[in-house]
Motif scaffolding. Structure first.
Motif, PDB file in Angstrom:
ATOM      1  N   LEU A 254       0.818  -1.214   0.000  1.00  0.00           N
ATOM      2  CA  LEU A 254       0.000   0.000   0.000  1.00  0.00           C
ATOM      3  C   LEU A 254       0.853   1.265   0.000  1.00  0.00           C
ATOM      4  N   ARG A 255       2.061   1.172   0.534  1.00  0.00           N
ATOM      5  CA  ARG A 255       2.926   2.345   0.626  1.00  0.00           C
ATOM      6  C   ARG A 255       3.812   2.545  -0.603  1.00  0.00           C
ATOM      7  N   GLU A 256       3.809   1.593  -1.521  1.00  0.00           N
ATOM      8  CA  GLU A 256       4.617   1.728  -2.731  1.00  0.00           C
ATOM      9  C   GLU A 256       4.131   2.907  -3.567  1.00  0.00           C
ATOM     10  N   GLU A 257       5.056   3.509  -4.299  1.00  0.00           N
ATOM     11  CA  GLU A 257       4.688   4.633  -5.160  1.00  0.00           C
ATOM     12  C   GLU A 257       3.981   4.127  -6.415  1.00  0.00           C
ATOM     13  N   GLY A 258       2.905   4.823  -6.803  1.00  0.00           N
ATOM     14  CA  GLY A 258       2.176   4.453  -8.008  1.00  0.00           C
ATOM     15  C   GLY A 258       1.596   3.058  -7.957  1.00  0.00           C
ATOM     16  N   THR A 259       1.249   2.618  -6.780  1.00  0.00           N
ATOM     17  CA  THR A 259       0.801   1.247  -6.607  1.00  0.00           C
ATOM     18  C   THR A 259      -0.619   1.038  -7.103  1.00  0.00           C
ATOM     19  N   LYS A 260      -0.917  -0.199  -7.486  1.00  0.00           N
ATOM     20  CA  LYS A 260      -2.271  -0.561  -7.909  1.00  0.00           C
ATOM     21  C   LYS A 260      -3.117  -1.002  -6.717  1.00  0.00           C
ATOM     22  N   TYR A 261      -2.498  -1.051  -5.559  1.00  0.00           N
ATOM     23  CA  TYR A 261      -3.204  -1.488  -4.358  1.00  0.00           C
ATOM     24  C   TYR A 261      -3.904  -0.299  -3.711  1.00  0.00           C
ATOM     25  N   ARG A 262      -5.145  -0.518  -3.296  1.00  0.00           N
ATOM     26  CA  ARG A 262      -5.964   0.591  -2.820  1.00  0.00           C
ATOM     27  C   ARG A 262      -6.435   0.452  -1.373  1.00  0.00           C
ATOM     28  N   SER A 263      -6.729  -0.755  -0.936  1.00  0.00           N
ATOM     29  CA  SER A 263      -7.234  -0.956   0.424  1.00  0.00           C
ATOM     30  C   SER A 263      -6.688  -2.265   0.980  1.00  0.00           C
ATOM     31  N   PHE A 264      -6.927  -2.484   2.264  1.00  0.00           N
ATOM     32  CA  PHE A 264      -6.374  -3.665   2.923  1.00  0.00           C
ATOM     33  C   PHE A 264      -6.917  -4.958   2.314  1.00  0.00           C
ATOM     34  N   LEU A 265      -8.240  -5.099   2.281  1.00  0.00           N
ATOM     35  CA  LEU A 265      -8.840  -6.333   1.773  1.00  0.00           C
ATOM     36  C   LEU A 265      -8.580  -6.520   0.283  1.00  0.00           C
ATOM     37  N   GLN A 266      -8.613  -5.426  -0.489  1.00  0.00           N
ATOM     38  CA  GLN A 266      -8.342  -5.518  -1.918  1.00  0.00           C
ATOM     39  C   GLN A 266      -6.913  -5.975  -2.171  1.00  0.00           C
ATOM     40  N   THR A 267      -5.975  -5.523  -1.349  1.00  0.00           N
ATOM     41  CA  THR A 267      -4.574  -5.919  -1.505  1.00  0.00           C
ATOM     42  C   THR A 267      -4.373  -7.376  -1.146  1.00  0.00           C
ATOM     43  N   VAL A 268      -4.988  -7.814  -0.050  1.00  0.00           N
ATOM     44  CA  VAL A 268      -4.893  -9.227   0.334  1.00  0.00           C
ATOM     45  C   VAL A 268      -5.417 -10.110  -0.793  1.00  0.00           C
ATOM     46  N   SER A 269      -6.569  -9.741  -1.333  1.00  0.00           N
ATOM     47  CA  SER A 269      -7.183 -10.522  -2.407  1.00  0.00           C
ATOM     48  C   SER A 269      -6.320 -10.548  -3.659  1.00  0.00           C
ATOM     49  N   MET A 270      -5.763  -9.393  -4.034  1.00  0.00           N
ATOM     50  CA  MET A 270      -4.971  -9.293  -5.251  1.00  0.00           C
ATOM     51  C   MET A 270      -3.650 -10.052  -5.135  1.00  0.00           C
ATOM     52  N   VAL A 271      -2.980  -9.918  -4.000  1.00  0.00           N
ATOM     53  CA  VAL A 271      -1.716 -10.634  -3.798  1.00  0.00           C
ATOM     54  C   VAL A 271      -1.957 -12.140  -3.819  1.00  0.00           C
ATOM     55  N   PHE A 272      -3.004 -12.583  -3.145  1.00  0.00           N
ATOM     56  CA  PHE A 272      -3.335 -14.012  -3.107  1.00  0.00           C
ATOM     57  C   PHE A 272      -3.671 -14.532  -4.503  1.00  0.00           C
ATOM     58  N   ARG A 273      -4.441 -13.757  -5.260  1.00  0.00           N
ATOM     59  CA  ARG A 273      -4.875 -14.190  -6.589  1.00  0.00           C
ATOM     60  C   ARG A 273      -3.723 -14.193  -7.596  1.00  0.00           C
ATOM     61  N   GLU A 274      -2.861 -13.177  -7.550  1.00  0.00           N
ATOM     62  CA  GLU A 274      -1.810 -13.041  -8.547  1.00  0.00           C
ATOM     63  C   GLU A 274      -0.526 -13.783  -8.191  1.00  0.00           C
ATOM     64  N   GLU A 275      -0.224 -13.908  -6.895  1.00  0.00           N
ATOM     65  CA  GLU A 275       1.069 -14.465  -6.501  1.00  0.00           C
ATOM     66  C   GLU A 275       0.975 -15.687  -5.599  1.00  0.00           C
ATOM     67  N   GLY A 276      -0.217 -15.990  -5.128  1.00  0.00           N
ATOM     68  CA  GLY A 276      -0.377 -17.166  -4.288  1.00  0.00           C
ATOM     69  C   GLY A 276      -0.263 -16.851  -2.806  1.00  0.00           C
ATOM     70  N   PHE A 277      -0.611 -17.849  -1.998  1.00  0.00           N
ATOM     71  CA  PHE A 277      -0.632 -17.677  -0.547  1.00  0.00           C
ATOM     72  C   PHE A 277       0.757 -17.365   0.014  1.00  0.00           C
ATOM     73  N   LYS A 278       1.792 -17.966  -0.581  1.00  0.00           N
ATOM     74  CA  LYS A 278       3.149 -17.769  -0.060  1.00  0.00           C
ATOM     75  C   LYS A 278       3.585 -16.313  -0.108  1.00  0.00           C
ATOM     76  N   ALA A 279       3.053 -15.559  -1.068  1.00  0.00           N
ATOM     77  CA  ALA A 279       3.444 -14.160  -1.203  1.00  0.00           C
ATOM     78  C   ALA A 279       3.069 -13.339   0.027  1.00  0.00           C
ATOM     79  N   LEU A 280       2.027 -13.758   0.732  1.00  0.00           N
ATOM     80  CA  LEU A 280       1.609 -13.044   1.942  1.00  0.00           C
ATOM     81  C   LEU A 280       2.592 -13.246   3.094  1.00  0.00           C
ATOM     82  N   TYR A 281       3.506 -14.184   2.922  1.00  0.00           N
ATOM     83  CA  TYR A 281       4.522 -14.438   3.952  1.00  0.00           C
ATOM     84  C   TYR A 281       5.927 -14.187   3.424  1.00  0.00           C
TER      85      TYR A 281
END
Length: 311
Positions: A254-281
């Motif tokens: 969320l703190r990255e510059e020019g990021t496509k992430y907008r909110s907490f739940l949207q970011t969790v969903s997008m990271v999980f969908r695009e990169e998999g569960f491991k990306a959250l860790y």
């Protein structure tokens, strides 16, 4: 709590946070890079620069040692201390506010609920986390932006003031509070940490008091008590971090510059969908390697300063 006691907790918390931040800064930078969405592209670019006519190919997420090696080769040793300035500016007031709020809330809750109960520690840690996050989020955003500012050796690096100006020009005042929702979610880690820490601490003090036979070894006893506090802090922080770590990754995104992430739940969903569960860790190993000694140092320093001020 008296004015003197409040100031003592403020000073002790600031000292503890400052010492821990300086000693573990390189690990903090590596962790932030691993959490970001640009780490794979960054490593790919470094690899391609050594291959003539090479084509961009998918690259597995690097481990902490590979990331550290690439940073040293491309950016130099100074890159390991990116964001240290804002960290030092922010860590003392952040920890000071945190510990003061925790101690004040704890004292008030003890008069309303069962003293030193889980409920008291939960409310105290939650209120302390909320207060510190709200007051210092802009500082941590600047720190994260600086840590993600990857530039080759010799390139002029962005200063903290330049970063602040850029954030204001692009996002306005709201830009300084990006990632706050993830930080609030991270209060759960703080609550878990302090509940476990206070429980272990109480058991240690009870055991030590029961086994104390005389006052001849008072100095040794005091020194060993602080070692036990460090062990208690390390244990509690490990448990809390493993349970609540995904908020760290979300906050960095969320703190990255020019990021496509907008909110907490949207970011969790997008990271999980695009990169998999491991990306959250991603970066958890580095975070633990940094956070455990950092927390142990911070808590031991805090307990030591409080002890010295109360003598």
């Amino acid at each position: 709590m008296s004015r003197r006691d409040t100031l003592a907790h403020l000073f002790a918390g600031g000292c503890g946070g400052t010492v821990g931040a300086i000693l573990t800064c390189p690990l903090e930078v590596v962790k932030t890079r691993l959490q970001s969405s640009s780490i794979t592209l960054y490593i790919s670019a470094v690899q391609l620069s050594t291959v003539n006519g090479g084509a961009m190919t998918p690259v597995a997420t690097p481990g902490p040692l590979n990331c550290l090696k690439m940073m040293l080769e491309k950016e130099g040793p100074r890159s390991l201390f990116r964001g240290l300035g804002p960290n030092l500016v922010g860590v003392a007031p952040s920890r000071a506010i945190y510990f003061a709020a925790y101690s004040t809330t704890k004292e008030r809750m003890n008069s309303m609920l069962e003293p030193d109960s889980i409920q008291v520690h939960t409310v105290s840690a939650g209120m302390a986390g909320f207060t510190a996050i709200t007051a210092t989020n802009p500082i941590w955003l600047i720190k994260t932006r600086l840590q993600l500012d990857a530039r080759s050796r010799g390139e002029r690096r962005m200063s903290a003031l330049q970063c602040m100006r850029h954030v204001y020009q692009t996002d306005g005042l709201r830009g300084f509070y990006r990632g706050m929702s993830a930080s609030y979610a991270g209060i759960s880690e703080t609550v878990i940490h302090f509940v476990i820490y206070e429980s272990i601490k109480r058991r240690i003090l009870e055991t030590r008091a029961a086994t104390r036979m005389d006052q001849e070894n008072e100095t040794t006893r005091e020194a060993s008590d602080f070692m036990y506090m460090m062990m208690a802090a390390a244990t509690s922080k490990t448990c809390a971090t493993c349970l609540a770590y995904p908020h760290e990754v979300v906050r960095t995104r969320l703190r990255e510059e020019g990021t496509k992430y907008r909110s907490f739940l949207q970011t969790v969903s997008m990271v999980f969908r695009e990169e998999g569960f491991k990306a959250l860790y991603r970066g958890l190993t580095t975070h633990l390697v940094r956070q455990i000694p950092n927390t142990a140092i911070m808590m031991a320093t805090y307990e030591l300063v409080i002890y010295l001020l109360d003598r």
